[in-house]
Motif scaffolding. Structure first.
Motif, PDB file in Angstrom:
ATOM      1  N   GLN A  44       0.843  -1.198   0.000  1.00  0.00           N
ATOM      2  CA  GLN A  44       0.000   0.000   0.000  1.00  0.00           C
ATOM      3  C   GLN A  44       0.879   1.249   0.000  1.00  0.00           C
ATOM      4  O   GLN A  44       2.092   1.171   0.106  1.00  0.00           O
ATOM      5  N   CYS A  45       0.247   2.396  -0.079  1.00  0.00           N
ATOM      6  CA  CYS A  45       0.953   3.673  -0.116  1.00  0.00           C
ATOM      7  C   CYS A  45       1.769   3.881   1.161  1.00  0.00           C
ATOM      8  O   CYS A  45       1.261   3.710   2.273  1.00  0.00           O
ATOM      9  N   LEU A  46       3.005   4.263   1.002  1.00  0.00           N
ATOM     10  CA  LEU A  46       3.938   4.464   2.113  1.00  0.00           C
ATOM     11  C   LEU A  46       3.393   5.413   3.170  1.00  0.00           C
ATOM     12  O   LEU A  46       3.527   5.172   4.369  1.00  0.00           O
ATOM     13  N   CYS A  47       2.761   6.494   2.780  1.00  0.00           N
ATOM     14  CA  CYS A  47       2.328   7.539   3.719  1.00  0.00           C
ATOM     15  C   CYS A  47       0.917   7.332   4.274  1.00  0.00           C
ATOM     16  O   CYS A  47       0.443   8.139   5.062  1.00  0.00           O
ATOM     17  N   LEU A  48       0.258   6.277   3.891  1.00  0.00           N
ATOM     18  CA  LEU A  48      -1.116   6.030   4.313  1.00  0.00           C
ATOM     19  C   LEU A  48      -1.316   6.079   5.830  1.00  0.00           C
ATOM     20  O   LEU A  48      -2.236   6.725   6.318  1.00  0.00           O
ATOM     21  N   PRO A  49      -0.460   5.451   6.650  1.00  0.00           N
ATOM     22  CA  PRO A  49      -0.666   5.481   8.109  1.00  0.00           C
ATOM     23  C   PRO A  49      -0.572   6.872   8.728  1.00  0.00           C
ATOM     24  O   PRO A  49      -1.052   7.087   9.840  1.00  0.00           O
ATOM     25  N   LEU A  50       0.019   7.814   8.034  1.00  0.00           N
ATOM     26  CA  LEU A  50       0.137   9.160   8.594  1.00  0.00           C
ATOM     27  C   LEU A  50      -1.223   9.830   8.751  1.00  0.00           C
ATOM     28  O   LEU A  50      -1.364  10.782   9.512  1.00  0.00           O
ATOM     29  N   LEU A  51      -2.233   9.324   8.060  1.00  0.00           N
ATOM     30  CA  LEU A  51      -3.587   9.866   8.212  1.00  0.00           C
ATOM     31  C   LEU A  51      -4.171   9.543   9.582  1.00  0.00           C
ATOM     32  O   LEU A  51      -5.112  10.207  10.025  1.00  0.00           O
ATOM     33  N   ASP A  52      -3.630   8.551  10.265  1.00  0.00           N
ATOM     34  CA  ASP A  52      -4.097   8.195  11.609  1.00  0.00           C
ATOM     35  C   ASP A  52      -3.752   9.239  12.657  1.00  0.00           C
ATOM     36  O   ASP A  52      -4.306   9.226  13.751  1.00  0.00           O
ATOM     37  N   SER A  77      -8.063  -0.613   9.199  1.00  0.00           N
ATOM     38  CA  SER A  77      -8.281  -1.182   7.869  1.00  0.00           C
ATOM     39  C   SER A  77      -7.119  -2.077   7.438  1.00  0.00           C
ATOM     40  O   SER A  77      -7.330  -3.091   6.764  1.00  0.00           O
ATOM     41  N   MET A  78      -5.901  -1.747   7.839  1.00  0.00           N
ATOM     42  CA  MET A  78      -4.754  -2.609   7.536  1.00  0.00           C
ATOM     43  C   MET A  78      -4.882  -3.941   8.275  1.00  0.00           C
ATOM     44  O   MET A  78      -4.603  -4.999   7.719  1.00  0.00           O
ATOM     45  N   ARG A  79      -5.309  -3.888   9.533  1.00  0.00           N
ATOM     46  CA  ARG A  79      -5.479  -5.118  10.311  1.00  0.00           C
ATOM     47  C   ARG A  79      -6.578  -5.989   9.685  1.00  0.00           C
ATOM     48  O   ARG A  79      -6.425  -7.199   9.548  1.00  0.00           O
ATOM     49  N   VAL A  80      -7.668  -5.361   9.282  1.00  0.00           N
ATOM     50  CA  VAL A  80      -8.764  -6.081   8.630  1.00  0.00           C
ATOM     51  C   VAL A  80      -8.278  -6.688   7.309  1.00  0.00           C
ATOM     52  O   VAL A  80      -8.574  -7.846   6.995  1.00  0.00           O
ATOM     53  N   SER A  81      -7.513  -5.931   6.548  1.00  0.00           N
ATOM     54  CA  SER A  81      -7.007  -6.398   5.263  1.00  0.00           C
ATOM     55  C   SER A  81      -6.094  -7.615   5.424  1.00  0.00           C
ATOM     56  O   SER A  81      -6.215  -8.594   4.679  1.00  0.00           O
ATOM     57  N   VAL A  82      -5.191  -7.560   6.396  1.00  0.00           N
ATOM     58  CA  VAL A  82      -4.297  -8.695   6.662  1.00  0.00           C
ATOM     59  C   VAL A  82      -5.128  -9.897   7.106  1.00  0.00           C
ATOM     60  O   VAL A  82      -4.906 -11.023   6.660  1.00  0.00           O
ATOM     61  N   ARG A  83      -6.088  -9.649   7.963  1.00  0.00           N
ATOM     62  CA  ARG A  83      -6.945 -10.720   8.475  1.00  0.00           C
ATOM     63  C   ARG A  83      -7.718 -11.393   7.332  1.00  0.00           C
ATOM     64  O   ARG A  83      -7.770 -12.617   7.236  1.00  0.00           O
ATOM     65  N   HIS A  84      -8.241 -10.596   6.424  1.00  0.00           N
ATOM     66  CA  HIS A  84      -9.000 -11.146   5.301  1.00  0.00           C
ATOM     67  C   HIS A  84      -8.093 -11.860   4.300  1.00  0.00           C
ATOM     68  O   HIS A  84      -8.471 -12.894   3.763  1.00  0.00           O
ATOM     69  N   ARG A  85      -6.920 -11.289   4.041  1.00  0.00           N
ATOM     70  CA  ARG A  85      -6.007 -11.899   3.073  1.00  0.00           C
ATOM     71  C   ARG A  85      -5.621 -13.310   3.494  1.00  0.00           C
ATOM     72  O   ARG A  85      -5.473 -14.196   2.665  1.00  0.00           O
ATOM     73  N   TYR A  86      -5.456 -13.524   4.800  1.00  0.00           N
ATOM     74  CA  TYR A  86      -4.997 -14.822   5.279  1.00  0.00           C
ATOM     75  C   TYR A  86      -6.086 -15.665   5.934  1.00  0.00           C
ATOM     76  O   TYR A  86      -5.800 -16.723   6.464  1.00  0.00           O
ATOM     77  N   GLY A  87      -7.309 -15.206   5.912  1.00  0.00           N
ATOM     78  CA  GLY A  87      -8.388 -15.989   6.492  1.00  0.00           C
ATOM     79  C   GLY A  87      -8.244 -16.157   7.996  1.00  0.00           C
ATOM     80  O   GLY A  87      -8.475 -17.237   8.528  1.00  0.00           O
ATOM     81  N   ILE A  88      -7.850 -15.092   8.681  1.00  0.00           N
ATOM     82  CA  ILE A  88      -7.641 -15.127  10.128  1.00  0.00           C
ATOM     83  C   ILE A  88      -8.955 -14.822  10.841  1.00  0.00           C
ATOM     84  O   ILE A  88      -9.686 -13.912  10.446  1.00  0.00           O
ATOM     85  N   LYS A  89      -9.217 -15.581  11.901  1.00  0.00           N
ATOM     86  CA  LYS A  89     -10.414 -15.351  12.708  1.00  0.00           C
ATOM     87  C   LYS A  89     -10.376 -13.958  13.312  1.00  0.00           C
ATOM     88  O   LYS A  89      -9.310 -13.450  13.641  1.00  0.00           O
ATOM     89  N   GLY A  90     -11.537 -13.386  13.511  1.00  0.00           N
ATOM     90  CA  GLY A  90     -11.612 -12.089  14.155  1.00  0.00           C
ATOM     91  C   GLY A  90     -12.897 -11.379  13.796  1.00  0.00           C
ATOM     92  O   GLY A  90     -13.738 -11.896  13.071  1.00  0.00           O
ATOM     93  N   SER A  91     -13.011 -10.177  14.324  1.00  0.00           N
ATOM     94  CA  SER A  91     -14.201  -9.378  14.048  1.00  0.00           C
ATOM     95  C   SER A  91     -13.796  -7.920  13.871  1.00  0.00           C
ATOM     96  O   SER A  91     -12.743  -7.491  14.337  1.00  0.00           O
ATOM     97  N   LEU A  92     -14.659  -7.182  13.217  1.00  0.00           N
ATOM     98  CA  LEU A  92     -14.426  -5.757  13.028  1.00  0.00           C
ATOM     99  C   LEU A  92     -14.380  -5.030  14.373  1.00  0.00           C
ATOM    100  O   LEU A  92     -13.587  -4.113  14.566  1.00  0.00           O
ATOM    101  N   CYS A  93     -15.202  -5.483  15.304  1.00  0.00           N
ATOM    102  CA  CYS A  93     -15.233  -4.879  16.639  1.00  0.00           C
ATOM    103  C   CYS A  93     -13.872  -5.036  17.333  1.00  0.00           C
ATOM    104  O   CYS A  93     -13.334  -4.086  17.891  1.00  0.00           O
ATOM    105  N   ARG A  94     -13.309  -6.238  17.289  1.00  0.00           N
ATOM    106  CA  ARG A  94     -12.002  -6.472  17.917  1.00  0.00           C
ATOM    107  C   ARG A  94     -10.909  -5.676  17.207  1.00  0.00           C
ATOM    108  O   ARG A  94     -10.020  -5.124  17.842  1.00  0.00           O
ATOM    109  N   ASP A  95     -10.982  -5.608  15.879  1.00  0.00           N
ATOM    110  CA  ASP A  95     -10.012  -4.814  15.120  1.00  0.00           C
ATOM    111  C   ASP A  95     -10.070  -3.346  15.552  1.00  0.00           C
ATOM    112  O   ASP A  95      -9.045  -2.701  15.720  1.00  0.00           O
ATOM    113  N   CYS A  96     -11.274  -2.838  15.743  1.00  0.00           N
ATOM    114  CA  CYS A  96     -11.462  -1.452  16.160  1.00  0.00           C
ATOM    115  C   CYS A  96     -10.894  -1.206  17.558  1.00  0.00           C
ATOM    116  O   CYS A  96     -10.171  -0.235  17.779  1.00  0.00           O
TER     117      CYS A  96
END
Length: 126
Positions: free
Chosen positions: A55-63, A74-93
């Motif tokens: 992804q874009c190098l400077c993207l996390p600076l928006l945080d 969104s990065m945590r959700v993306s990694v979780r989805h890419r690898y089929g990792i258990k979890g929820s949006l609530c826990r990611d938040c």
């Protein structure tokens, strides 16, 4: 006429079972170099990790602009989805709001253990 293709499409992981994270949210001290970098210079570490994810190098600076960290989440959700990792949006938040450096360490560890290839973007090569 367009230039050469620099990024090939990645396979989407579709699995009937879901994996666990390779490390827990509080296991960041297993790699002390990574841990120190994430805690003492989280924006730099987050940018490096995001770039390695393709992804874009400077993207996390928006945080930086709020108490909620949408890019980290969104990065945590993306990694979780890419690898089929258990979890929820609530826990990611919750993790992204209260354990920011830990989340970036967890993402980085996951990428290392799963050996994500680095993706070169043509934006930075021109």
């Amino acid at each position: 006429m367009s230039g050469p293709v620099l990024v090939q499409p990645r396979a989407l992981v579709v699995s009937s079972h879901q994996d666990e994270w390779a490390s827990g949210i509080c296991d960041c001290c297993e790699d002390m170099k990574q841990c120190c970098c994430a805690f003492w210079c989280c924006p730099c570490f987050a940018c490096k990790t995001t770039k390695e994810f393709g992804q874009c190098l400077c993207l996390p600076l928006l945080d930086v602009f709020g108490c909620v960290h949408p890019i980290t989440m969104s990065m945590r959700v993306s990694v979780r989805h890419r690898y089929g990792i258990k979890g929820s949006l609530c826990r990611d938040c919750v993790c992204s709001t209260f354990c920011l450096p830990c989340v970036w360490c967890q993402i980085s560890t996951e990428m290392k253990k799963r050996k994500i290839p680095t993706v070169l973007s043509d934006i930075f090569q021109r």
